[in-house]
Design an enzyme around this catalytic site. Structure first.
Site, mmCIF file in Angstrom:
data_model
loop_
_atom_site.group_PDB
_atom_site.id
_atom_site.type_symbol
_atom_site.label_atom_id
_atom_site.label_comp_id
_atom_site.label_asym_id
_atom_site.label_seq_id
_atom_site.Cartn_x
_atom_site.Cartn_y
_atom_site.Cartn_z
ATOM 1 N N HIS A 61 0.813 -1.214 0.000
ATOM 2 C CA HIS A 61 0.000 0.000 0.000
ATOM 3 C C HIS A 61 0.849 1.269 0.000
ATOM 4 C CE1 HIS A 61 -2.896 -2.752 2.389
ATOM 5 N NE2 HIS A 61 -3.140 -2.857 1.095
ATOM 6 N N LYS A 70 5.567 5.961 8.171
ATOM 7 C CA LYS A 70 5.083 5.017 9.192
ATOM 8 C C LYS A 70 6.244 4.515 10.047
ATOM 9 C CE LYS A 70 1.568 3.350 6.011
ATOM 10 N NZ LYS A 70 1.997 3.551 4.643
ATOM 11 N N TYR A 130 1.075 1.048 14.020
ATOM 12 C CA TYR A 130 1.599 1.996 13.045
ATOM 13 C C TYR A 130 1.463 3.392 13.629
ATOM 14 C CZ TYR A 130 0.495 -1.510 9.406
ATOM 15 O OH TYR A 130 0.411 -2.627 8.638
ATOM 16 N N ASP A 166 -6.789 -6.178 -1.959
ATOM 17 C CA ASP A 166 -5.364 -6.407 -2.186
ATOM 18 C C ASP A 166 -5.118 -7.428 -3.287
ATOM 19 O OD1 ASP A 166 -4.769 -4.549 -0.262
ATOM 20 O OD2 ASP A 166 -3.989 -5.977 1.200
#
Length: 185
Positions: A61, A70, A130, A166
């Site tokens: 992603h 992140k 995250y 996905d």
């Protein structure tokens, strides 16, 4: 803490200082001064938690209008974390790095904006924290197919579990240039 080299110089593998005794352990997941001393000047605005079962693959992603840096920490279990450089103009375009992150090794990964990110769970389950530098925007979701043969990522799990979204992500070669991040200095 120590910063360890990865196959992509912008991706920082972090070994925090862990204090262990007979009761368990303690470490700082994030402390601004300590991270900035190592060149990580990110300002985090959102924390997100992901829980996934063995064999789950999430990713690869990325975002464009609101790109997220992140800081990834595994709180439970083990994952193989993969980051791909998809920045147009980068000398490392389409190169990737993968790292073992686990609740036992306490390693963290800092992924700056402009990279595609994903992971697969190699333990029974995994919980991943995250810390993100921008807010999640569902209209700014993009991705690359996890098993794109051009990338040649060696995923360690053979029984993959993916979301429908996905599983339908495009190959890198099919993503128009205007939907890929640009290298910025």
């Amino acid at each position: 803490m120590r910063i360890l080299a990865t196959d992509l110089p912008e991706i920082k593998l972090i070994e925090p200082r862990v204090f262990t005794d007979r009761r368990g352990y303690f470490f700082d997941i994030y402390q601004a001064l300590g991270y900035s001393d190592h060149g990580i000047e990110a300002r985090f605005v959102q924390d997100s938690l992901s829980y996934s079962l063995h064999g789950v693959v999430r990713g690869l992603h990325y975002q464009l209008r609101r790109p997220q840096g992140k800081l990834i920490t595994v709180l439970q279990g083990e994952v193989i974390d993969v980051v791909v450089d998809i920045r147009l103009g980068s000398k490392n375009f389409a190169r990737w790095t993968k790292n073992l992150l686990s609740a036992d090794n306490h390693r963290q990964l800092f992924v700056p904006p402009g990279f595609a990110h994903g992971f697969t769970v190699i333990s029974e389950a995994a919980a991943i924290l995250y810390k993100c530098t921008d807010y999640y925007d569902p209209l700014d979701e993009y991705g690359i197919l996890w098993n794109d043969s051009r990338l040649g990522i060696d995923w360690p799990v053979t029984a993959h579990i993916l979301s429908d979204k996905d599983a339908r992500l495009p190959l890198l070669r099919d993503v128009p240039d205007n939907l890929l991040p640009q290298l910025t200095d």
